[in-house]
Design an enzyme around this catalytic site. Sequence first.
Site, PDB file in Angstrom:
ATOM      1  N   ARG A 124      43.696  22.388  39.528  1.00 25.54           N
ATOM      2  CA  ARG A 124      44.993  22.293  40.218  1.00 25.54           C
ATOM      3  C   ARG A 124      45.362  23.602  40.913  1.00 25.54           C
ATOM      4  O   ARG A 124      46.262  23.625  41.737  1.00 25.54           O
ATOM      5  CB  ARG A 124      46.095  21.909  39.224  1.00 25.54           C
ATOM      6  CG  ARG A 124      46.134  20.415  38.921  1.00 25.54           C
ATOM      7  CD  ARG A 124      47.387  20.055  38.135  1.00 25.54           C
ATOM      8  NE  ARG A 124      47.373  20.650  36.810  1.00 25.54           N
ATOM      9  CZ  ARG A 124      46.824  20.066  35.726  1.00 25.54           C
ATOM     10  NH1 ARG A 124      46.263  18.884  35.840  1.00 25.54           N
ATOM     11  NH2 ARG A 124      46.857  20.659  34.558  1.00 25.54           N
TER      12      ARG A 124
ATOM     13  N   HIS B  44      26.144  37.351  34.114  1.00 26.44           N
ATOM     14  CA  HIS B  44      27.386  37.367  34.898  1.00 26.44           C
ATOM     15  C   HIS B  44      27.850  35.961  35.263  1.00 26.44           C
ATOM     16  O   HIS B  44      29.044  35.700  35.351  1.00 26.44           O
ATOM     17  CB  HIS B  44      27.202  38.193  36.172  1.00 26.44           C
ATOM     18  CG  HIS B  44      27.293  39.669  35.947  1.00 26.44           C
ATOM     19  ND1 HIS B  44      26.258  40.398  35.429  1.00 26.44           N
ATOM     20  CD2 HIS B  44      28.303  40.547  36.161  1.00 26.44           C
ATOM     21  CE1 HIS B  44      26.629  41.676  35.343  1.00 26.44           C
ATOM     22  NE2 HIS B  44      27.864  41.790  35.776  1.00 26.44           N
TER      23      HIS B  44
ATOM     24  N   ASP C 120      23.893  43.852  42.031  1.00 32.20           N
ATOM     25  CA  ASP C 120      24.977  44.685  41.481  1.00 32.20           C
ATOM     26  C   ASP C 120      24.371  45.693  40.502  1.00 32.20           C
ATOM     27  O   ASP C 120      24.953  45.991  39.459  1.00 32.20           O
ATOM     28  CB  ASP C 120      26.055  43.827  40.807  1.00 32.20           C
ATOM     29  CG  ASP C 120      27.371  44.584  40.624  1.00 32.20           C
ATOM     30  OD1 ASP C 120      27.530  45.660  41.229  1.00 32.20           O
ATOM     31  OD2 ASP C 120      28.236  44.107  39.868  1.00 32.20           O
TER      32      ASP C 120
ATOM     33  N   GLY D  70      28.147  45.920  35.179  1.00 27.87           N
ATOM     34  CA  GLY D  70      27.175  45.584  36.218  1.00 27.87           C
ATOM     35  C   GLY D  70      25.850  45.235  35.581  1.00 27.87           C
ATOM     36  O   GLY D  70      25.777  44.891  34.399  1.00 27.87           O
TER      37      GLY D  70
HETATM   38 ZN   LIG Z   1      32.548  44.697  41.182  1.00 33.32          ZN
END
Ligand SMILES: [Zn+2]
Length: 374
Positions: free
Chosen positions: A219, A243, A266, A301
């Site tokens: 929603r 991640h 990353d 990361g």
């Molecule tokens: Zn970031």
Amino acid sequence: MWGRVLTDGQELPHSRVAIADGRIESVTATGRPEPRDLRFEDGWIAPGLIDVQVNGAGGADLTSAEDPAAALAHVARTLAARGVTSFCPTIVSTPLASITRSLAAYGPRTIQGGAESLGLHVEGPFIDPEHRGVHALEHLRSASREEIDIWLEAGSPAIVTLAPEQPGGLEAIEQLADSGTVVSLGHSGADAAIAQAAIDRGARMATHLFNAMPPLHHRRPGLVGALLASNRAVLGLIADGMHVDSLVIDLVVRRCGADRVALVSDALAAAGTAPGHSVLGDQTVVSDGRVVRRLDGTIAGCAVLLDECLRNVRMWLPDLPPATLIKMATQTPARLLGQTRKGRVAAGCDADLVVLDPNFNVRLTIVGGACGPD
Ligand SMILES: [Zn+2]
């Protein structure tokens, strides 16, 4: 060289790829290699990998480096050993003087024996404090025309990650997009309306989609929903297995297609090194060999590089054609950055190539026609 070729989302039959003066001279389908050709009977010759979000690698952190030139060269060589032929050096939120220094030091350039820099990715400082992740609160600030003018004076960033709902965010998108910078939305709590306004103003990318932003709600679709629904934004995804769940990677790739997904590592300094402590900007972080976290457990990361992300996706989506998979780490990021001579194996393109075995392990990297460090 001679082998099967992955390019433009297709798998070409065995072909000769001729290189001259740093460019691909010709790509010719033939079952018969010349005697001097490097031959690859199995596996593929593919465009070199392009990673648009690399904070560091091999122990070097780009944000905090005392000697930026040496750090850049070290990162570039670490990447080239793993199939990456060009990348965007990335810094996290940091004071203005550090950003201008990085713009000068990490701008587009070739690096002997290493991957080429396609320009700096400035991640932050105009981001949402509530979704800052590992970015240091004291370095966050509102976007201003004056600060961006100073950046552009020092050198144009390739990519800027910002939160459009923060003060000055939408204006900054226009200013940066007008200057040719790719604006990426991330570290943000924007709702769908603001996200759509940001895309209308010129934002063209999502920074590590799903991470450091509210989750998709049916929603309240928010930033994630707006980005998925738009066909104008390329979605950066970290495919390290931590991640983003592999099921979600599957959903996004099938919904949006390889033209709209850019796999990113990353990577932090810890990538390409043994597990242990390292730095990100002015913070200490610890790696378990896959994920890097702050000492309080916040994910900071990745400790894996782009080649490993590709192997992950190959394992999770075994029916995805190899040419589709490779596109998400080559042609899609190249097109996003306006790099018309990169990301393809075609006459006239830069001779940035990677040779992959059938399991997508890197066998050889060629940057600008020269073999990489391995
Ligand atoms: Zn970031």
